[in-house]
Design an enzyme around this catalytic site. Structure first.
Site, PDB file in Angstrom:
ATOM      1  N   ASP A 103       0.820  -1.214   0.000  1.00 14.16           N
ATOM      2  CA  ASP A 103       0.000   0.000   0.000  1.00 14.16           C
ATOM      3  C   ASP A 103       0.852   1.260   0.000  1.00 14.16           C
ATOM      4  O   ASP A 103       2.071   1.204   0.155  1.00 14.16           O
ATOM      5  CB  ASP A 103      -0.962  -0.010   1.209  1.00 14.16           C
ATOM      6  N   ASN A 137      -7.606  -3.579  14.333  1.00 16.25           N
ATOM      7  CA  ASN A 137      -8.976  -3.911  13.908  1.00 16.25           C
ATOM      8  C   ASN A 137      -9.010  -5.063  12.908  1.00 16.25           C
ATOM      9  O   ASN A 137     -10.029  -5.305  12.270  1.00 16.25           O
ATOM     10  CB  ASN A 137      -9.654  -2.668  13.304  1.00 16.25           C
ATOM     11  N   HIS A 170      -7.181  -5.259  10.144  1.00 17.65           N
ATOM     12  CA  HIS A 170      -6.905  -4.945   8.735  1.00 17.65           C
ATOM     13  C   HIS A 170      -5.597  -5.590   8.282  1.00 17.65           C
ATOM     14  O   HIS A 170      -4.688  -5.828   9.070  1.00 17.65           O
ATOM     15  CB  HIS A 170      -6.954  -3.447   8.459  1.00 17.65           C
ATOM     16  N   GLU A 179      -9.712  -2.397   5.394  1.00 17.54           N
ATOM     17  CA  GLU A 179     -10.367  -2.186   6.687  1.00 17.54           C
ATOM     18  C   GLU A 179     -11.567  -3.129   6.831  1.00 17.54           C
ATOM     19  O   GLU A 179     -12.039  -3.696   5.839  1.00 17.54           O
ATOM     20  CB  GLU A 179     -10.840  -0.725   6.778  1.00 17.54           C
TER      21      GLU A 179
HETATM   22  P1  PGA Z   1       2.321  -1.964  12.635  1.00 18.95           P
HETATM   23  O1  PGA Z   1       1.135  -1.924  11.599  1.00 18.95           O
HETATM   24  O2  PGA Z   1       3.317  -2.940  12.113  1.00 18.95           O
HETATM   25  O3  PGA Z   1       2.864  -0.547  12.649  1.00 18.95           O
HETATM   26  O4  PGA Z   1       1.752  -2.363  13.946  1.00 18.95           O
HETATM   27  C1  PGA Z   1       0.553  -3.109  11.160  1.00 18.95           C
HETATM   28  C2  PGA Z   1      -0.693  -2.776  10.376  1.00 18.95           C
HETATM   29  O5  PGA Z   1      -1.402  -1.836  10.744  1.00 18.95           O
HETATM   30  O6  PGA Z   1      -0.953  -3.470   9.397  1.00 18.95           O
END
Ligand code: PGA
Length: 240
Positions: free
Chosen positions: A67, A135, A137, A142
């Site tokens: 992304d 959450n 994702h 999402e």
């Molecule tokens: P993080 O993010 O590695 O910064 O915890 C993971 C994500 O939100 O996919």
């Protein structure tokens, strides 16, 4: 899903880098799906060390990132383009032509999605690295994203913007939209490696492992994939 439990973040990073390195040793032109965020940084550091020690090479490796934020200059310190160059690409022998990151600041986000999706469909990702959001994702898919979604422009939820505001000066600066591989693209990878570390991930990990498969919890789709490795540390495993 194969679950590997380790003690802490350092062990998680070592285990993850070994899995990536083994693939690179077996297949010198492997195609990697890469993730940003806090979690994979240690894995990237280990991979850079292995490269410097002459153990692995990225010369013929292709990469696709999950992304990118929309409407953020690619050279902004918080773009995923900058993140990937700082934490990996500038430190290894990858060919710039083999790096693929969605173009979030082209001025035409729909066209950027179409182009990225077309490239994805021309390749097969051998190993996709994933983090998981609080959450559930994966990428920026999402809760509620259809499982058959391909690359698209997503409006980020308040939760995700809040989770990411630590990287910006203020919440207003956190972009509102991003381009992300869709869930359909992600599960087309031959193998998936999901990393989760720390107490903040404990609930999401418990739901991933014990919960039902539902579009309300995007990571749950991974249970339908037959080659998924989940590496979690003790804190992330607390609610299991
Ligand atoms: P993080 O993010 O590695 O910064 O915890 C993971 C994500 O939100 O996919």
């Amino acid at each position: 899903m194969k679950i590997i439990k380790v003690k802490n973040y350092d062990e998680l990073s070592i285990e993850a880098s070994k899995i990536v390195a083994n693939l690179l040793k077996q297949k010198e032109d492997a195609c990697l799906g890469l993730a940003t965020g806090g979690t994979p940084i240690g894995m990237y550091q280990n991979l850079i060390k292995m490269y410097r020690d002459g153990e692995i090479s990225f010369r013929n490796i292709k990469t696709y990132n999950l992304d990118e934020y929309c409407d953020l200059d690619q050279n902004h310190s918080q773009s995923y383009y900058s993140y990937m160059h700082e934490h990996l690409f500038n430190n290894i022998d990858i060919s710039k032509d083999n790096i693929h990151i969605p173009e979030g600041n082209s001025g035409n986000n729909e066209e950027a999605c179409r182009k990225f999706n077309e490239l994805l469909n021309q390749s097969t990702i051998d190993l996709q690295v994933l983090g998981i959001g609080g959450n559930g994702h994966i990428g920026f898919n999402e809760p509620g994203t259809p499982f058959n979604q391909e690359t698209f422009v997503v409006e980020l939820t308040d939760k995700t913007r809040n989770d990411n505001k630590r990287f910006f000066d203020s919440i207003e600066e956190v972009p509102r939209y991003a381009i992300t591989m869709g869930i359909k693209n992600i599960v087309q990878a031959k193998k998936i490696l999901l990393l989760a570390s720390g107490l903040g991930k404990a609930e999401a990990v418990a739901r991933l492992i014990n919960g039902e498969i539902s579009e309300g919890f995007p990571a749950s789709i991974l249970k339908r994939h037959d080659n998924v490795i989940v590496i979690i540390d003790e804190e992330a495993a607390l609610l299991l």
